[in-house]
Scaffold this motif. Structure first.
Motif, mmCIF file in Angstrom:
data_model
loop_
_atom_site.group_PDB
_atom_site.id
_atom_site.type_symbol
_atom_site.label_atom_id
_atom_site.label_comp_id
_atom_site.label_asym_id
_atom_site.label_seq_id
_atom_site.Cartn_x
_atom_site.Cartn_y
_atom_site.Cartn_z
ATOM 1 N N UNK A 78 66.494 -18.959 62.281
ATOM 2 C CA UNK A 78 65.794 -18.222 61.227
ATOM 3 C C UNK A 78 66.524 -16.937 60.841
ATOM 4 N N UNK A 79 66.935 -16.165 61.833
ATOM 5 C CA UNK A 79 67.544 -14.861 61.549
ATOM 6 C C UNK A 79 69.003 -15.000 61.146
ATOM 7 N N UNK A 103 71.442 -6.862 59.125
ATOM 8 C CA UNK A 103 72.484 -7.330 58.195
ATOM 9 C C UNK A 103 73.740 -6.466 58.288
ATOM 10 N N UNK A 104 73.569 -5.144 58.349
ATOM 11 C CA UNK A 104 74.725 -4.243 58.467
ATOM 12 C C UNK A 104 75.513 -4.539 59.740
ATOM 13 N N UNK A 120 79.194 -5.587 67.816
ATOM 14 C CA UNK A 120 77.865 -6.115 67.495
ATOM 15 C C UNK A 120 77.741 -7.608 67.803
ATOM 16 N N UNK A 121 77.776 -7.948 69.064
ATOM 17 C CA UNK A 121 77.706 -9.349 69.461
ATOM 18 C C UNK A 121 76.272 -9.845 69.608
ATOM 19 N N UNK A 122 75.306 -8.944 69.579
ATOM 20 C CA UNK A 122 73.908 -9.339 69.656
ATOM 21 C C UNK A 122 73.393 -9.765 68.298
ATOM 22 N N UNK A 123 72.142 -10.204 68.267
ATOM 23 C CA UNK A 123 71.571 -10.636 66.996
ATOM 24 C C UNK A 123 70.282 -9.894 66.684
ATOM 25 N N UNK A 124 69.376 -9.794 67.633
ATOM 26 C CA UNK A 124 68.068 -9.197 67.372
ATOM 27 C C UNK A 124 68.027 -7.701 67.701
ATOM 28 N N UNK A 130 73.225 1.334 62.931
ATOM 29 C CA UNK A 130 73.130 0.436 61.781
ATOM 30 C C UNK A 130 71.809 0.538 61.053
ATOM 31 N N UNK A 131 70.879 1.290 61.603
ATOM 32 C CA UNK A 131 69.594 1.485 60.946
ATOM 33 C C UNK A 131 69.574 2.765 60.125
#
Length: 133
Positions: A78-79, A103-104, A120-124, A130-131
Motif C-alpha cells: 500500500x505505502x 515521499x521525500x 533512508x532504508x526504512x519505509x514507515x 524529511x518532515x
C-alpha cells in the motif's frame, strides 16, 4: 518489522542481492514487473510457512510471526508500491505531513542509483528531517 525491513533493505537488497533490487533503482527493462518483486514473493512464502508451522505443529509463535510478516507486506504494498511509486493510481491526493515526509525520504533513497552510499532504508519510520518544510 520495520527494523527487519530496514536491515534487509540495507544489507541484503543493497548487498549480496543487489542484482535483484537494482532494477528498482534504475529501470533497465520495459516490463511492469521488476526483479525486485521477487522479494515480495519470498516474504509471502515465509509468511505462509509460519502459518503452516502454527497450524500443523505446536509452534505457536508461527501465528504472530506469520501475521506480522503479512501485515508488513500489505503495508509495503500500500505505502511503497501504490502510494509512493504509483504502480496503481490510488492515494494520489494524500498530502498530509506524514505522506510528504515519507515521499521525500524515499525520493532521497532513490537519488542513489548504485548500491552504495544510500540513505533512508526504512519505509514507515523515516528521519524527522524529511518532515520539515
Amino acid at each position: 518489522m520495520e527494523f527487519m525491513a530496514w536491515f534487509t533493505h540495507k544489507y541484503i537488497m543493497h548487498g549480496f542481492l543487489w542484482r535483484l533490487h537494482k532494477d528498482h533503482h534504475h529501470k533497465d527493462h520495459d516490463s511492469w514487473f521488476e526483479r525486485n518483486d521477487a522479494f515480495f514473493i519470498f516474504y509471502a512464502v515465509v509468511s505462509i510457512g509460519f502459518f503452516l508451522l502454527w497450524r500443523y505443529t505446536s509452534f505457536w509463535p508461527g501465528l504472530p510471526i506469520g501475521l506480522g510478516i503479512f501485515a508488513y507486506g500489505l503495508s509495503y504494498f500500500l505505502v511503497h508500491d501504490i502510494f509512493i511509486h504509483q504502480r496503481f493510481k490510488l492515494f494520489r491526493n494524500a498530502n498530509n505531513w506524514y505522506a510528504k515526509g515519507v515521499r521525500r525520504a524515499h525520493k532521497m533513497h532513490h537519488k542513489h542509483l548504485g548500491k552504495n552510499h544510500g540513505e533512508c532504508f526504512g519505509m514507515l519510520f523515516v528521519p524527522f528531517k524529511y518532515f520539515k518544510k
